[in-house]
Design an enzyme around this catalytic site. Structure first.
Site, PDB file in Angstrom:
ATOM      1  N   ASN A  22       0.793  -1.230   0.000  1.00 56.22           N
ATOM      2  CA  ASN A  22       0.000   0.000   0.000  1.00 56.22           C
ATOM      3  C   ASN A  22       0.827   1.282   0.000  1.00 56.22           C
ATOM      4  O   ASN A  22       0.381   2.315  -0.490  1.00 56.22           O
ATOM      5  CB  ASN A  22      -1.005   0.007   1.174  1.00 56.22           C
ATOM      6  N   GLU A  64       4.194  -4.372  12.360  1.00 64.24           N
ATOM      7  CA  GLU A  64       3.236  -3.293  12.151  1.00 64.24           C
ATOM      8  C   GLU A  64       2.072  -3.902  11.378  1.00 64.24           C
ATOM      9  O   GLU A  64       2.174  -4.154  10.172  1.00 64.24           O
ATOM     10  CB  GLU A  64       3.875  -2.137  11.367  1.00 64.24           C
ATOM     11  N   LEU A  65       0.985  -4.145  12.088  1.00 60.49           N
ATOM     12  CA  LEU A  65      -0.107  -4.938  11.527  1.00 60.49           C
ATOM     13  C   LEU A  65      -1.334  -4.062  11.253  1.00 60.49           C
ATOM     14  O   LEU A  65      -1.230  -2.861  11.051  1.00 60.49           O
ATOM     15  CB  LEU A  65      -0.424  -6.099  12.475  1.00 60.49           C
ATOM     16  N   CYS A  68      -3.806   1.028   6.973  1.00 65.85           N
ATOM     17  CA  CYS A  68      -4.222   0.450   8.258  1.00 65.85           C
ATOM     18  C   CYS A  68      -4.753   1.509   9.209  1.00 65.85           C
ATOM     19  O   CYS A  68      -5.329   1.171  10.245  1.00 65.85           O
ATOM     20  CB  CYS A  68      -3.089  -0.327   8.893  1.00 65.85           C
ATOM     21  N   GLY A  84       2.316  -5.576   7.475  1.00 64.51           N
ATOM     22  CA  GLY A  84       1.344  -6.286   6.657  1.00 64.51           C
ATOM     23  C   GLY A  84       0.212  -6.837   7.493  1.00 64.51           C
ATOM     24  O   GLY A  84      -0.136  -6.286   8.544  1.00 64.51           O
ATOM     25  N   SER A  85      -0.353  -7.948   7.058  1.00 67.10           N
ATOM     26  CA  SER A  85      -1.542  -8.502   7.703  1.00 67.10           C
ATOM     27  C   SER A  85      -1.180  -9.240   8.989  1.00 67.10           C
ATOM     28  O   SER A  85      -0.079  -9.793   9.129  1.00 67.10           O
ATOM     29  CB  SER A  85      -2.266  -9.462   6.756  1.00 67.10           C
ATOM     30  N   GLU A 110     -10.438  -5.818   9.583  1.00 68.47           N
ATOM     31  CA  GLU A 110      -9.891  -4.718   8.804  1.00 68.47           C
ATOM     32  C   GLU A 110     -10.378  -4.844   7.363  1.00 68.47           C
ATOM     33  O   GLU A 110     -10.045  -5.803   6.668  1.00 68.47           O
ATOM     34  CB  GLU A 110      -8.366  -4.743   8.839  1.00 68.47           C
TER      35      GLU A 110
END
Length: 475
Positions: free
Chosen positions: A152, A247-248, A281, A227-228, A375
Protein backbone atom coordinates in the site's frame (compact mmCIF):
# COMPACT_ATOMS: atom_id res chain seq x y z
CA UNK A 1 10.22 -2.86 -22.17
CA UNK A 2 13.47 -2.98 -20.21
CA UNK A 3 13.74 -5.55 -17.43
CA UNK A 4 14.48 -3.96 -14.08
CA UNK A 5 17.26 -5.70 -12.20
CA UNK A 6 17.02 -6.47 -8.51
CA UNK A 7 19.76 -5.44 -6.09
CA UNK A 8 22.10 -8.09 -4.75
CA UNK A 9 24.60 -6.87 -2.16
CA UNK A 10 24.48 -3.38 -3.65
CA UNK A 11 24.87 -4.50 -7.26
CA UNK A 12 22.24 -4.84 -10.02
CA UNK A 13 21.51 -8.45 -10.94
CA UNK A 14 19.20 -10.51 -13.12
CA UNK A 15 17.85 -13.90 -12.18
CA UNK A 16 16.34 -16.97 -13.70
CA UNK A 17 12.82 -15.59 -14.18
CA UNK A 18 10.92 -12.39 -14.88
CA UNK A 19 7.72 -10.94 -13.43
CA UNK A 20 5.28 -8.56 -15.13
CA UNK A 21 3.63 -5.82 -13.04
CA UNK A 22 0.30 -4.43 -14.27
CA UNK A 23 -1.81 -1.42 -13.34
CA UNK A 24 -5.00 -2.47 -11.55
CA UNK A 25 -7.06 0.28 -13.20
CA UNK A 26 -6.55 -0.56 -16.86
CA UNK A 27 -4.35 -3.66 -16.92
CA UNK A 28 -1.46 -1.97 -18.74
CA UNK A 29 2.05 -3.26 -18.14
CA UNK A 30 3.88 -0.92 -15.77
CA UNK A 31 7.16 -2.79 -15.63
CA UNK A 32 8.98 -6.10 -15.77
CA UNK A 33 11.53 -7.13 -13.17
CA UNK A 34 13.99 -9.94 -12.69
CA UNK A 35 13.34 -12.50 -9.94
CA UNK A 36 16.25 -13.79 -7.83
CA UNK A 37 17.15 -17.46 -7.80
CA UNK A 38 17.54 -19.28 -4.45
CA UNK A 39 21.30 -19.21 -5.00
CA UNK A 40 21.21 -15.43 -5.39
CA UNK A 41 19.13 -15.06 -2.23
CA UNK A 42 21.77 -17.06 -0.40
CA UNK A 43 24.48 -14.82 -1.83
CA UNK A 44 22.66 -11.72 -0.57
CA UNK A 45 22.26 -13.12 2.94
CA UNK A 46 25.87 -14.24 3.08
CA UNK A 47 27.01 -10.76 2.00
CA UNK A 48 24.87 -9.04 4.66
CA UNK A 49 26.27 -11.37 7.31
CA UNK A 50 29.85 -10.84 6.13
CA UNK A 51 29.64 -7.03 6.19
CA UNK A 52 27.80 -6.70 9.52
CA UNK A 53 30.84 -5.67 11.59
CA UNK A 54 32.10 -3.21 8.97
CA UNK A 55 28.60 -1.73 8.75
CA UNK A 56 28.31 -1.32 12.52
CA UNK A 57 31.69 0.43 12.58
CA UNK A 58 30.83 2.96 9.89
CA UNK A 59 31.45 6.50 11.17
CA UNK A 60 28.30 8.44 11.98
CA UNK A 61 29.02 11.05 9.32
CA UNK A 62 29.24 8.35 6.62
CA UNK A 63 25.83 6.93 7.52
CA UNK A 64 24.24 10.36 7.87
CA UNK A 65 25.61 11.63 4.59
CA UNK A 66 24.46 8.50 2.74
CA UNK A 67 20.93 8.97 4.09
CA UNK A 68 20.94 12.67 3.19
CA UNK A 69 22.03 11.77 -0.36
CA UNK A 70 19.12 9.32 -0.68
CA UNK A 71 16.72 12.02 0.50
CA UNK A 72 18.02 14.47 -2.09
CA UNK A 73 17.95 11.96 -4.93
CA UNK A 74 14.36 10.93 -4.16
CA UNK A 75 13.41 14.60 -4.31
CA UNK A 76 15.18 14.98 -7.65
CA UNK A 77 13.36 11.95 -9.08
CA UNK A 78 10.04 12.81 -7.43
CA UNK A 79 7.85 12.87 -10.53
CA UNK A 80 9.29 9.63 -11.91
CA UNK A 81 8.81 7.86 -8.57
CA UNK A 82 5.27 9.17 -8.14
CA UNK A 83 4.35 7.86 -11.58
CA UNK A 84 5.88 4.51 -10.70
CA UNK A 85 3.96 4.26 -7.40
CA UNK A 86 0.70 5.19 -9.10
CA UNK A 87 1.31 2.74 -11.91
CA UNK A 88 2.13 -0.34 -9.88
CA UNK A 89 -0.22 0.34 -6.96
CA UNK A 90 -3.20 2.02 -8.66
CA UNK A 91 -2.83 4.89 -6.18
CA UNK A 92 -4.07 8.25 -7.50
CA UNK A 93 -1.14 10.40 -8.56
CA UNK A 94 -2.19 13.01 -5.97
CA UNK A 95 -1.55 10.54 -3.15
CA UNK A 96 1.52 9.08 -4.87
CA UNK A 97 3.17 12.50 -4.91
CA UNK A 98 2.46 12.79 -1.20
CA UNK A 99 4.10 9.43 -0.58
CA UNK A 100 7.26 10.54 -2.39
CA UNK A 101 7.35 13.73 -0.32
CA UNK A 102 7.10 11.64 2.82
CA UNK A 103 9.93 9.35 1.68
CA UNK A 104 12.13 12.42 1.16
CA UNK A 105 11.38 13.44 4.75
CA UNK A 106 11.85 9.91 6.12
CA UNK A 107 15.43 9.72 4.86
CA UNK A 108 16.11 13.30 5.95
CA UNK A 109 14.83 12.57 9.46
CA UNK A 110 17.01 9.45 9.52
CA UNK A 111 20.08 11.48 8.59
CA UNK A 112 19.32 13.92 11.40
CA UNK A 113 18.67 11.19 13.97
CA UNK A 114 21.88 9.40 13.00
CA UNK A 115 23.90 12.40 14.14
CA UNK A 116 22.00 12.49 17.45
CA UNK A 117 21.98 8.72 18.06
CA UNK A 118 25.31 8.60 19.84
CA UNK A 119 26.43 7.36 23.24
CA UNK A 120 25.81 8.91 26.62
CA UNK A 121 27.67 8.81 29.90
CA UNK A 122 26.43 8.11 33.40
CA UNK A 123 28.36 8.77 36.59
CA UNK A 124 28.14 5.79 38.89
CA UNK A 125 29.61 7.38 42.01
CA UNK A 126 26.17 7.98 43.46
CA UNK A 127 27.15 5.19 45.87
CA UNK A 128 30.48 4.93 47.72
CA UNK A 129 31.27 1.52 46.22
CA UNK A 130 31.26 3.01 42.70
CA UNK A 131 33.56 5.95 43.34
CA UNK A 132 35.74 6.65 40.32
CA UNK A 133 33.48 4.73 37.94
CA UNK A 134 31.74 6.02 34.82
CA UNK A 135 29.37 4.18 32.49
CA UNK A 136 29.47 4.75 28.74
CA UNK A 137 26.19 3.67 27.13
CA UNK A 138 25.84 2.93 23.42
CA UNK A 139 23.35 1.09 21.20
CA UNK A 140 24.67 -1.69 18.97
CA UNK A 141 22.90 -3.32 16.00
CA UNK A 142 21.48 -6.79 16.61
CA UNK A 143 22.75 -7.60 13.12
CA UNK A 144 21.37 -7.66 9.57
CA UNK A 145 17.68 -6.80 9.19
CA UNK A 146 15.09 -8.51 7.01
CA UNK A 147 12.53 -5.87 6.03
CA UNK A 148 9.25 -7.18 4.61
CA UNK A 149 7.09 -4.41 3.19
CA UNK A 150 3.43 -4.26 2.01
CA UNK A 151 1.89 -3.05 -1.24
CA UNK A 152 0.00 0.00 0.00
CA UNK A 153 2.98 2.36 0.46
CA UNK A 154 5.55 0.73 -1.82
CA UNK A 155 8.17 3.46 -1.37
CA UNK A 156 7.71 5.05 2.05
CA UNK A 157 7.17 1.85 4.02
CA UNK A 158 10.32 0.46 2.42
CA UNK A 159 12.02 3.68 3.52
CA UNK A 160 10.88 2.99 7.09
CA UNK A 161 12.82 -0.30 6.99
CA UNK A 162 15.91 0.87 5.10
CA UNK A 163 16.55 4.28 6.67
CA UNK A 164 16.76 3.22 10.34
CA UNK A 165 18.85 0.18 9.43
CA UNK A 166 21.45 2.30 7.65
CA UNK A 167 21.26 4.86 10.45
CA UNK A 168 22.37 2.32 13.08
CA UNK A 169 24.85 0.52 10.81
CA UNK A 170 22.83 -2.63 10.15
CA UNK A 171 22.83 -4.32 6.72
CA UNK A 172 19.31 -4.78 5.35
CA UNK A 173 17.61 -7.13 2.94
CA UNK A 174 14.29 -5.82 1.62
CA UNK A 175 11.58 -8.18 0.44
CA UNK A 176 8.99 -5.93 -1.22
CA UNK A 177 5.38 -6.93 -1.80
CA UNK A 178 5.09 -9.02 -5.02
CA UNK A 179 2.34 -6.72 -6.33
CA UNK A 180 4.43 -3.54 -6.00
CA UNK A 181 8.20 -4.16 -6.15
CA UNK A 182 9.15 -1.50 -8.68
CA UNK A 183 9.37 1.42 -6.25
CA UNK A 184 11.67 -0.57 -3.97
CA UNK A 185 13.86 -1.49 -6.94
CA UNK A 186 14.06 2.18 -7.92
CA UNK A 187 15.11 2.97 -4.35
CA UNK A 188 17.84 0.36 -4.79
CA UNK A 189 19.18 2.39 -7.72
CA UNK A 190 19.47 5.42 -5.44
CA UNK A 191 21.05 3.44 -2.58
CA UNK A 192 23.69 2.20 -5.02
CA UNK A 193 24.82 5.83 -5.45
CA UNK A 194 25.73 6.20 -1.77
CA UNK A 195 28.99 4.24 -1.79
CA UNK A 196 27.90 2.19 1.23
CA UNK A 197 29.86 -1.06 1.68
CA UNK A 198 29.03 -3.98 -0.59
CA UNK A 199 26.47 -6.17 1.15
CA UNK A 200 24.94 -3.28 3.09
CA UNK A 201 21.66 -3.59 1.18
CA UNK A 202 19.82 -5.96 -1.13
CA UNK A 203 16.34 -5.67 -2.65
CA UNK A 204 15.01 -9.14 -3.44
CA UNK A 205 11.56 -9.34 -5.11
CA UNK A 206 10.95 -13.00 -4.34
CA UNK A 207 7.46 -14.56 -4.25
CA UNK A 208 5.82 -14.80 -0.84
CA UNK A 209 6.07 -18.59 -0.82
CA UNK A 210 9.87 -18.27 -0.91
CA UNK A 211 10.10 -15.81 1.96
CA UNK A 212 10.15 -18.49 4.65
CA UNK A 213 13.81 -19.29 4.12
CA UNK A 214 14.71 -15.62 4.62
CA UNK A 215 12.60 -15.39 7.77
CA UNK A 216 14.20 -18.48 9.29
CA UNK A 217 17.80 -17.72 8.33
CA UNK A 218 19.78 -17.24 11.58
CA UNK A 219 22.08 -14.73 9.85
CA UNK A 220 19.17 -12.26 9.80
CA UNK A 221 18.47 -11.78 13.53
CA UNK A 222 15.94 -8.94 13.06
CA UNK A 223 12.70 -9.23 11.10
CA UNK A 224 10.71 -6.02 10.53
CA UNK A 225 7.34 -6.85 9.00
CA UNK A 226 4.49 -4.59 7.92
CA UNK A 227 1.34 -6.29 6.66
CA UNK A 228 -1.54 -8.50 7.70
CA UNK A 229 -1.92 -9.90 11.20
CA UNK A 230 -2.07 -13.61 10.33
CA UNK A 231 1.15 -13.40 8.32
CA UNK A 232 2.88 -11.27 10.94
CA UNK A 233 2.05 -13.55 13.84
CA UNK A 234 3.01 -16.61 11.81
CA UNK A 235 6.46 -15.04 11.40
CA UNK A 236 6.71 -14.40 15.14
CA UNK A 237 5.66 -17.98 15.90
CA UNK A 238 8.11 -19.31 13.33
CA UNK A 239 11.17 -17.53 14.78
CA UNK A 240 10.47 -16.96 18.50
CA UNK A 241 14.14 -16.32 19.28
CA UNK A 242 14.54 -13.52 16.76
CA UNK A 243 13.86 -9.84 17.35
CA UNK A 244 10.60 -9.39 15.43
CA UNK A 245 8.77 -6.09 15.01
CA UNK A 246 5.25 -6.17 13.59
CA UNK A 247 3.24 -3.29 12.15
CA UNK A 248 -0.11 -4.94 11.53
CA UNK A 249 -3.68 -3.98 10.80
CA UNK A 250 -6.45 -2.03 12.45
CA UNK A 251 -10.03 -0.91 12.09
CA UNK A 252 -9.38 2.70 12.95
CA UNK A 253 -12.12 4.74 14.60
CA UNK A 254 -12.82 8.45 14.46
CA UNK A 255 -14.89 9.77 17.38
CA UNK A 256 -17.08 12.83 16.79
CA UNK A 257 -18.21 14.39 20.08
CA UNK A 258 -20.91 17.01 20.76
CA UNK A 259 -18.54 19.99 20.60
CA UNK A 260 -16.75 18.99 17.37
CA UNK A 261 -16.45 21.20 14.30
CA UNK A 262 -18.80 19.08 12.22
CA UNK A 263 -17.82 20.47 8.82
CA UNK A 264 -14.17 19.73 9.48
CA UNK A 265 -14.91 16.31 10.97
CA UNK A 266 -17.15 15.31 8.04
CA UNK A 267 -14.73 16.45 5.34
CA UNK A 268 -11.72 14.79 6.96
CA UNK A 269 -13.57 11.57 7.72
CA UNK A 270 -14.93 11.32 4.18
CA UNK A 271 -11.54 11.87 2.61
CA UNK A 272 -9.53 9.61 4.88
CA UNK A 273 -11.99 6.75 4.84
CA UNK A 274 -11.32 6.62 1.10
CA UNK A 275 -7.73 7.81 0.55
CA UNK A 276 -5.53 5.09 -0.93
CA UNK A 277 -8.93 3.44 -1.71
CA UNK A 278 -9.09 2.68 2.01
CA UNK A 279 -5.92 0.58 1.75
CA UNK A 280 -4.26 2.01 4.81
CA UNK A 281 -4.22 0.45 8.26
CA UNK A 282 -5.19 3.85 9.70
CA UNK A 283 -7.84 4.73 7.13
CA UNK A 284 -11.08 5.62 8.94
CA UNK A 285 -13.19 2.46 9.06
CA UNK A 286 -15.55 3.38 11.90
CA UNK A 287 -16.90 6.82 12.73
CA UNK A 288 -18.45 6.92 16.19
CA UNK A 289 -20.67 9.95 16.65
CA UNK A 290 -22.65 11.06 19.70
CA UNK A 291 -26.45 11.31 19.38
CA UNK A 292 -26.88 15.10 19.77
CA UNK A 293 -24.93 15.72 16.55
CA UNK A 294 -25.42 12.40 14.75
CA UNK A 295 -28.06 13.50 12.23
CA UNK A 296 -26.32 16.71 11.26
CA UNK A 297 -22.91 15.05 11.04
CA UNK A 298 -24.20 12.18 8.89
CA UNK A 299 -25.77 14.60 6.42
CA UNK A 300 -22.52 16.52 6.13
CA UNK A 301 -20.54 13.28 5.83
CA UNK A 302 -22.68 11.94 2.97
CA UNK A 303 -22.39 15.24 1.14
CA UNK A 304 -18.61 15.15 1.52
CA UNK A 305 -18.42 11.54 0.31
CA UNK A 306 -20.56 12.40 -2.71
CA UNK A 307 -18.10 15.14 -3.61
CA UNK A 308 -15.08 12.86 -3.84
CA UNK A 309 -13.60 12.40 -7.31
CA UNK A 310 -13.38 8.76 -8.38
CA UNK A 311 -11.57 7.62 -11.48
CA UNK A 312 -8.32 7.09 -13.33
CA UNK A 313 -5.38 7.22 -10.88
CA UNK A 314 -3.31 9.03 -13.52
CA UNK A 315 -5.73 11.98 -13.44
CA UNK A 316 -4.47 14.76 -11.16
CA UNK A 317 -8.03 15.38 -9.91
CA UNK A 318 -8.74 11.78 -8.83
CA UNK A 319 -9.03 11.27 -5.07
CA UNK A 320 -10.29 7.67 -5.01
CA UNK A 321 -8.78 5.12 -7.38
CA UNK A 322 -8.85 1.32 -7.68
CA UNK A 323 -7.79 -1.23 -5.13
CA UNK A 324 -4.55 -3.07 -5.77
CA UNK A 325 -6.38 -5.85 -7.65
CA UNK A 326 -9.82 -6.93 -8.79
CA UNK A 327 -9.61 -9.84 -6.36
CA UNK A 328 -9.18 -7.40 -3.48
CA UNK A 329 -12.20 -5.39 -4.69
CA UNK A 330 -14.33 -8.53 -4.93
CA UNK A 331 -13.54 -9.35 -1.29
CA UNK A 332 -14.49 -5.86 -0.11
CA UNK A 333 -17.76 -6.01 -2.10
CA UNK A 334 -18.56 -9.36 -0.47
CA UNK A 335 -18.02 -7.88 2.99
CA UNK A 336 -20.35 -4.97 2.18
CA UNK A 337 -23.01 -7.38 0.92
CA UNK A 338 -22.65 -9.43 4.10
CA UNK A 339 -23.18 -6.32 6.24
CA UNK A 340 -26.33 -5.35 4.32
CA UNK A 341 -27.68 -8.89 4.51
CA UNK A 342 -27.16 -8.78 8.29
CA UNK A 343 -29.35 -5.67 8.58
CA UNK A 344 -26.97 -2.82 7.85
CA UNK A 345 -28.23 0.18 5.88
CA UNK A 346 -26.33 1.24 2.78
CA UNK A 347 -26.16 5.06 2.83
CA UNK A 348 -23.77 5.51 -0.08
CA UNK A 349 -21.76 3.50 -2.60
CA UNK A 350 -21.62 -0.25 -2.40
CA UNK A 351 -20.99 -0.77 -6.11
CA UNK A 352 -17.95 -2.27 -7.82
CA UNK A 353 -16.51 -1.72 -11.27
CA UNK A 354 -13.45 -3.86 -11.89
CA UNK A 355 -10.95 -3.10 -9.15
CA UNK A 356 -12.77 0.09 -8.07
CA UNK A 357 -15.24 0.21 -5.18
CA UNK A 358 -17.41 3.33 -4.92
CA UNK A 359 -16.91 5.09 -1.55
CA UNK A 360 -19.28 3.22 0.72
CA UNK A 361 -21.05 4.35 3.90
CA UNK A 362 -22.99 1.93 6.10
CA UNK A 363 -25.09 2.40 9.23
CA UNK A 364 -26.84 0.15 11.75
CA UNK A 365 -24.38 -2.65 11.07
CA UNK A 366 -24.28 -5.50 13.62
CA UNK A 367 -21.12 -5.48 15.70
CA UNK A 368 -20.09 -9.00 14.68
CA UNK A 369 -19.90 -8.34 10.94
CA UNK A 370 -16.53 -8.19 9.21
CA UNK A 371 -16.81 -4.50 8.27
CA UNK A 372 -16.99 -3.64 11.97
CA UNK A 373 -14.69 -6.12 13.67
CA UNK A 374 -12.08 -6.92 11.00
CA UNK A 375 -9.89 -4.72 8.80
CA UNK A 376 -11.73 -3.93 5.56
CA UNK A 377 -8.75 -2.42 3.71
CA UNK A 378 -11.11 -0.80 1.26
CA UNK A 379 -13.18 2.41 0.89
CA UNK A 380 -15.84 1.42 3.42
CA UNK A 381 -16.99 3.49 6.40
CA UNK A 382 -19.37 2.37 9.15
CA UNK A 383 -21.33 5.04 11.07
CA UNK A 384 -22.00 4.12 14.70
CA UNK A 385 -24.26 6.28 16.88
CA UNK A 386 -23.70 6.36 20.65
CA UNK A 387 -25.25 8.40 23.47
CA UNK A 388 -22.13 10.09 24.87
CA UNK A 389 -18.35 10.17 25.23
CA UNK A 390 -18.39 7.22 27.66
CA UNK A 391 -20.03 5.01 25.07
CA UNK A 392 -17.85 6.39 22.27
CA UNK A 393 -14.60 5.52 24.02
CA UNK A 394 -15.96 2.09 24.94
CA UNK A 395 -16.85 1.50 21.29
CA UNK A 396 -13.31 2.38 20.19
CA UNK A 397 -11.91 -0.13 22.67
CA UNK A 398 -14.39 -2.82 21.64
CA UNK A 399 -11.94 -4.12 19.07
CA UNK A 400 -9.15 -6.64 18.91
CA UNK A 401 -7.08 -3.93 17.18
CA UNK A 402 -5.45 -0.86 18.68
CA UNK A 403 -3.42 1.13 16.18
CA UNK A 404 -4.64 4.75 16.20
CA UNK A 405 -7.86 6.63 16.93
CA UNK A 406 -9.02 10.14 16.12
CA UNK A 407 -11.14 12.26 18.46
CA UNK A 408 -12.90 15.38 17.20
CA UNK A 409 -13.32 17.59 20.25
CA UNK A 410 -12.29 21.05 21.41
CA UNK A 411 -12.52 20.08 25.08
CA UNK A 412 -9.06 19.72 26.59
CA UNK A 413 -10.28 17.51 29.44
CA UNK A 414 -11.88 15.10 26.98
CA UNK A 415 -8.71 15.10 24.91
CA UNK A 416 -6.58 14.01 27.86
CA UNK A 417 -9.25 11.53 28.94
CA UNK A 418 -9.18 9.99 25.46
CA UNK A 419 -5.42 9.66 25.70
CA UNK A 420 -5.76 7.92 29.07
CA UNK A 421 -8.58 5.55 28.16
CA UNK A 422 -8.25 4.59 24.51
CA UNK A 423 -6.40 1.31 23.98
CA UNK A 424 -4.39 2.37 20.94
CA UNK A 425 -0.83 3.28 20.05
CA UNK A 426 -1.72 6.81 18.99
CA UNK A 427 -4.55 9.28 19.73
CA UNK A 428 -5.05 12.11 17.25
CA UNK A 429 -7.06 14.98 18.74
CA UNK A 430 -9.02 17.18 16.35
CA UNK A 431 -8.37 15.00 13.31
CA UNK A 432 -8.73 11.53 11.83
CA UNK A 433 -6.68 8.52 13.00
CA UNK A 434 -5.02 8.54 9.57
CA UNK A 435 -2.58 11.28 10.55
CA UNK A 436 1.03 10.14 10.74
CA UNK A 437 4.20 12.18 10.92
CA UNK A 438 7.09 10.01 9.79
CA UNK A 439 9.40 11.02 12.63
CA UNK A 440 6.93 10.21 15.42
CA UNK A 441 6.61 6.79 17.12
CA UNK A 442 4.07 4.75 15.18
CA UNK A 443 2.62 1.38 16.07
CA UNK A 444 -0.17 -0.35 17.91
CA UNK A 445 -1.28 -2.56 20.77
CA UNK A 446 -3.41 -5.68 20.98
CA UNK A 447 -3.48 -7.34 17.53
CA UNK A 448 -2.11 -4.26 15.77
CA UNK A 449 1.44 -5.35 16.37
CA UNK A 450 4.53 -4.93 18.49
CA UNK A 451 7.40 -2.46 18.28
CA UNK A 452 7.39 1.02 16.80
CA UNK A 453 8.31 2.71 13.55
CA UNK A 454 9.30 6.36 13.29
CA UNK A 455 13.00 6.84 12.81
CA UNK A 456 14.36 7.02 16.35
CA UNK A 457 11.92 4.36 17.58
CA UNK A 458 12.88 1.94 14.81
CA UNK A 459 16.58 2.64 15.39
CA UNK A 460 16.08 1.62 19.02
CA UNK A 461 14.22 -1.52 17.88
CA UNK A 462 17.10 -2.54 15.59
CA UNK A 463 19.70 -2.21 18.37
CA UNK A 464 20.45 -3.27 21.91
CA UNK A 465 21.94 -1.23 24.73
CA UNK A 466 25.57 -1.91 25.66
CA UNK A 467 27.38 -0.59 28.73
CA UNK A 468 31.10 -0.04 29.21
CA UNK A 469 32.23 0.83 32.74
CA UNK A 470 35.45 2.86 33.17
CA UNK A 471 37.17 2.39 36.51
CA UNK A 472 39.63 4.44 38.52
CA UNK A 473 38.70 7.85 37.17
CA UNK A 474 39.04 11.13 39.03
CA UNK A 475 35.57 12.52 38.40
Amino acid sequence: MDIRPFWLAGRPATGGAEQIIRNSHDGRVVGVHAVPTPEQVEEAVAAAHAVRREAAALPIHVRAEALALVSRRIAERADELAQLISGENGKPIFWARGEVTRAVATFRFAAEETRRFSGEVQRLDTEPAAQGRLAYLTRVPHGPVLGISPFNFPLNLVAHKVAPAIAVGAPIIVKPAPATPLSALALGEILAETGLPEGMFSVLPVPNDQAGALVEDPRLPVVSFTGSGPVGYSIMDRVPRKHVTLELGGNAAAVVLDDADLDWAASRTALFANYQAGQSCIAVQRVIVTEPVAEEFTEKLLKAVAGLVIGDPADEKTQVGPLVSEQAAERVADWVAEAVAAGGRLLAGGTREGATIAPTVLADVPADTKVVCEEVFGPVLVVQRVPDADAAFAAVNDSKYGLQAGVFTRNLDLAFRANRELEVGGVIIGDVPSYRADQMPYGGVKESGTGREGLRSAMADFTYEKVMVLTGLAL
